[in-house]
Design a protein around this motif. Sequence first.
Motif, PDB file in Angstrom:
ATOM      1  N   LEU A  78     -16.348 -49.021  65.041  1.00 15.18           N
ATOM      2  CA  LEU A  78     -17.644 -48.970  65.106  1.00 15.18           C
ATOM      3  C   LEU A  78     -17.841 -48.568  63.149  1.00 15.18           C
ATOM      4  O   LEU A  78     -17.579 -47.472  62.656  1.00 15.18           O
ATOM      5  N   GLU A  79     -19.354 -49.240  62.881  1.00 18.84           N
ATOM      6  CA  GLU A  79     -19.836 -48.994  61.274  1.00 18.84           C
ATOM      7  C   GLU A  79     -21.195 -49.075  60.926  1.00 18.84           C
ATOM      8  O   GLU A  79     -21.809 -49.333  62.174  1.00 18.84           O
ATOM      9  N   ALA A  80     -21.679 -48.611  59.894  1.00 18.21           N
ATOM     10  CA  ALA A  80     -22.833 -48.488  60.108  1.00 18.21           C
ATOM     11  C   ALA A  80     -23.093 -48.081  58.107  1.00 18.21           C
ATOM     12  O   ALA A  80     -22.323 -47.998  57.470  1.00 18.21           O
ATOM     13  N   PHE A  81     -24.161 -48.927  57.904  1.00 20.53           N
ATOM     14  CA  PHE A  81     -24.350 -48.890  56.222  1.00 20.53           C
ATOM     15  C   PHE A  81     -26.026 -48.956  56.618  1.00 20.53           C
ATOM     16  O   PHE A  81     -26.988 -49.427  57.744  1.00 20.53           O
ATOM     17  N   GLY A  82     -25.957 -47.938  55.655  1.00 18.70           N
ATOM     18  CA  GLY A  82     -28.104 -47.887  55.288  1.00 18.70           C
ATOM     19  C   GLY A  82     -28.322 -46.834  53.861  1.00 18.70           C
ATOM     20  O   GLY A  82     -27.604 -46.796  53.254  1.00 18.70           O
ATOM     21  N   GLY A  83     -29.161 -46.789  53.960  1.00 18.67           N
ATOM     22  CA  GLY A  83     -30.521 -45.758  53.341  1.00 18.67           C
ATOM     23  C   GLY A  83     -29.522 -44.368  51.938  1.00 18.67           C
ATOM     24  O   GLY A  83     -29.379 -43.786  52.712  1.00 18.67           O
ATOM     25  N   GLY A  84     -29.466 -44.339  51.181  1.00 21.13           N
ATOM     26  CA  GLY A  84     -29.205 -43.664  50.373  1.00 21.13           C
ATOM     27  C   GLY A  84     -27.750 -43.496  49.102  1.00 21.13           C
ATOM     28  O   GLY A  84     -28.280 -43.373  48.063  1.00 21.13           O
ATOM     29  N   PHE A  85     -27.451 -44.842  49.138  1.00 22.92           N
ATOM     30  CA  PHE A  85     -26.913 -45.353  50.637  1.00 22.92           C
ATOM     31  C   PHE A  85     -25.563 -44.635  50.539  1.00 22.92           C
ATOM     32  O   PHE A  85     -25.011 -43.625  50.208  1.00 22.92           O
ATOM     33  N   THR A  86     -25.877 -44.864  52.536  1.00 25.33           N
ATOM     34  CA  THR A  86     -24.536 -44.233  52.850  1.00 25.33           C
ATOM     35  C   THR A  86     -23.876 -45.494  54.399  1.00 25.33           C
ATOM     36  O   THR A  86     -24.871 -46.836  54.540  1.00 25.33           O
ATOM     37  N   TRP A  87     -22.755 -45.269  53.996  1.00 20.45           N
ATOM     38  CA  TRP A  87     -21.853 -45.744  54.843  1.00 20.45           C
ATOM     39  C   TRP A  87     -20.596 -45.361  55.804  1.00 20.45           C
ATOM     40  O   TRP A  87     -20.107 -43.561  55.317  1.00 20.45           O
ATOM     41  N   GLY A  88     -20.382 -45.369  56.624  1.00 21.50           N
ATOM     42  CA  GLY A  88     -19.124 -45.278  57.578  1.00 21.50           C
ATOM     43  C   GLY A  88     -18.425 -45.923  58.855  1.00 21.50           C
ATOM     44  O   GLY A  88     -19.449 -46.252  58.725  1.00 21.50           O
ATOM     45  N   LEU A 139     -16.711 -41.332  56.303  1.00 23.68           N
ATOM     46  CA  LEU A 139     -18.247 -41.010  55.511  1.00 23.68           C
ATOM     47  C   LEU A 139     -18.349 -41.678  54.465  1.00 23.68           C
ATOM     48  O   LEU A 139     -17.264 -40.935  53.320  1.00 23.68           O
ATOM     49  N   HIS A 140     -19.430 -42.298  53.791  1.00 28.25           N
ATOM     50  CA  HIS A 140     -19.245 -42.268  52.067  1.00 28.25           C
ATOM     51  C   HIS A 140     -20.683 -42.098  52.184  1.00 28.25           C
ATOM     52  O   HIS A 140     -21.531 -42.526  53.075  1.00 28.25           O
ATOM     53  N   ALA A 141     -21.378 -41.755  51.215  1.00 31.66           N
ATOM     54  CA  ALA A 141     -22.353 -42.280  50.316  1.00 31.66           C
ATOM     55  C   ALA A 141     -22.467 -42.366  49.315  1.00 31.66           C
ATOM     56  O   ALA A 141     -21.357 -42.456  48.137  1.00 31.66           O
ATOM     57  N   ASP A 142     -23.548 -42.876  48.272  1.00 36.20           N
ATOM     58  CA  ASP A 142     -23.750 -43.306  47.107  1.00 36.20           C
ATOM     59  C   ASP A 142     -25.347 -43.201  46.221  1.00 36.20           C
ATOM     60  O   ASP A 142     -25.638 -43.868  46.716  1.00 36.20           O
ATOM     61  N   GLY A 143     -26.277 -41.952  46.057  1.00 35.34           N
ATOM     62  CA  GLY A 143     -27.222 -41.603  45.938  1.00 35.34           C
ATOM     63  C   GLY A 143     -27.885 -42.210  44.567  1.00 35.34           C
ATOM     64  O   GLY A 143     -28.798 -43.187  43.969  1.00 35.34           O
ATOM     65  N   GLY A 144     -27.129 -43.510  43.902  1.00 38.20           N
ATOM     66  CA  GLY A 144     -27.233 -44.353  42.652  1.00 38.20           C
ATOM     67  C   GLY A 144     -28.318 -45.423  43.327  1.00 38.20           C
ATOM     68  O   GLY A 144     -28.853 -46.003  41.462  1.00 38.20           O
ATOM     69  N   TYR A 145     -27.582 -46.313  44.456  1.00 40.87           N
ATOM     70  CA  TYR A 145     -28.595 -46.755  45.148  1.00 40.87           C
ATOM     71  C   TYR A 145     -29.817 -46.684  45.784  1.00 40.87           C
ATOM     72  O   TYR A 145     -30.256 -47.458  46.738  1.00 40.87           O
ATOM     73  N   LYS A 146     -30.333 -45.148  45.730  1.00 34.96           N
ATOM     74  CA  LYS A 146     -32.087 -45.089  46.386  1.00 34.96           C
ATOM     75  C   LYS A 146     -32.826 -46.325  45.886  1.00 34.96           C
ATOM     76  O   LYS A 146     -33.636 -46.075  46.866  1.00 34.96           O
ATOM     77  N   HIS A 147     -32.974 -46.259  44.807  1.00 35.50           N
ATOM     78  CA  HIS A 147     -34.495 -47.339  44.484  1.00 35.50           C
ATOM     79  C   HIS A 147     -34.159 -48.402  44.855  1.00 35.50           C
ATOM     80  O   HIS A 147     -35.247 -49.141  45.572  1.00 35.50           O
ATOM     81  N   LEU A 148     -32.767 -48.509  46.032  1.00 33.23           N
ATOM     82  CA  LEU A 148     -33.131 -49.990  46.253  1.00 33.23           C
ATOM     83  C   LEU A 148     -33.732 -50.732  48.164  1.00 33.23           C
ATOM     84  O   LEU A 148     -34.173 -50.907  48.688  1.00 33.23           O
ATOM     85  N   LEU A 149     -33.598 -49.313  48.807  1.00 33.12           N
ATOM     86  CA  LEU A 149     -34.266 -49.079  50.435  1.00 33.12           C
ATOM     87  C   LEU A 149     -33.864 -47.138  50.262  1.00 33.12           C
ATOM     88  O   LEU A 149     -33.424 -46.485  50.357  1.00 33.12           O
ATOM     89  N   TYR A 150     -35.046 -47.205  50.843  1.00 31.42           N
ATOM     90  CA  TYR A 150     -36.611 -45.307  50.763  1.00 31.42           C
ATOM     91  C   TYR A 150     -37.832 -45.841  51.506  1.00 31.42           C
ATOM     92  O   TYR A 150     -38.470 -46.658  51.405  1.00 31.42           O
ATOM     93  N   ASN A 151     -37.495 -44.755  51.487  1.00 38.54           N
ATOM     94  CA  ASN A 151     -39.260 -43.920  51.638  1.00 38.54           C
ATOM     95  C   ASN A 151     -39.884 -43.492  50.504  1.00 38.54           C
ATOM     96  O   ASN A 151     -38.874 -42.373  50.378  1.00 38.54           O
TER      97      ASN A 151
END
Length: 323
Positions: A307-317, A180-192
């Motif tokens: 199984l793999e996924a990528f989402g806002g945050g960014f998060t991925w895992g 599991l990983h995340a990088d909040g520095g990309y928040k501005h590219l995908l968010y609510n």
Amino acid sequence: MAFSRIIGTGSYLPDKMLTNDDLAKIVETSDEWIRERTGIRQRHMAVEGQTTGDLAYEAAIRALDAAGVKPEELDLIVLGTTTPDIIFPSTACLLQHRLGANGCAAFDVNAACSGFVYALGVADKFVKTGAAKKALVVGAETLTRMLDWNDRGTCVLFGDGAGAVVLTADDETGILSTHLHADGGYKHLLYNPVGVSSGFKQNEPNCGVRVLMTGNEVFKVAVKTLDAVVEETLSANGLDKSSIDWLIPHQANLRIIQATAKRLDMPMDRVIVTVDRHGNTSSASVPLALDEAIRSGRVKRGELLLLEAFGGGFTWGSALLRY
């Protein structure tokens, strides 16, 4: 240390369906435009009054039935969602009460589209350490409630649904690893932009419960990070990419799925694809695809699944498991 093994899966899609042609009646788009860019043909929508918890309940019941597990046997419920029924209590707690599983630990995980993989990773640790013997893991979303139907760059992408799995401890086989990983520095590219403590007012720019996304940039980062997590997963288990029997990816965009399959040298007939019929169901997409693959007989016991996924945050895992 035991493994955590999937002993039952379940899923649920609302009856209401929205095709690309339906969307073309409410926003400037076309079936061809959507399919060429995303691979999506249709998606399901929750009807008025139908909540994320309602979808989660239906998927959970089916997973418990497939596993032969009664709700009162559960030690843990972890629910991945970014569209909870209410701010609190958690949708997992509401689901727990509805199932009649009162007393076990129950909480939500919000990692956007990576929510189910994150929830699975958390539950896996509970089972492996002996803190839980049986766990219910759910991914459920009503993303269509969060869309700006005037924004053709986002409203064509998402759908509603839920998927669930039941885990149990096993001495021999199951989930080999999660990453599991995340990088909040990309928040501005995908968010609510809406939150309880951030103080947005309705007359401020970019306010409202809606998805804001810079699609091209999200695509570039998603492909790069998913490549990296695939490498990490294989390396951690001392495996070659040819060892993988099935790729079950997050169903965001067909081009991203194809790029990941290419990285694995995996033919598309060994990749589970539902994005054409479901759209992007965020946290629900991986368990929905997994359940469909198992119930159709494509995925069989003993096979190795990535199984793999990528989402806002960014998060991925990712999660590597012997089914």
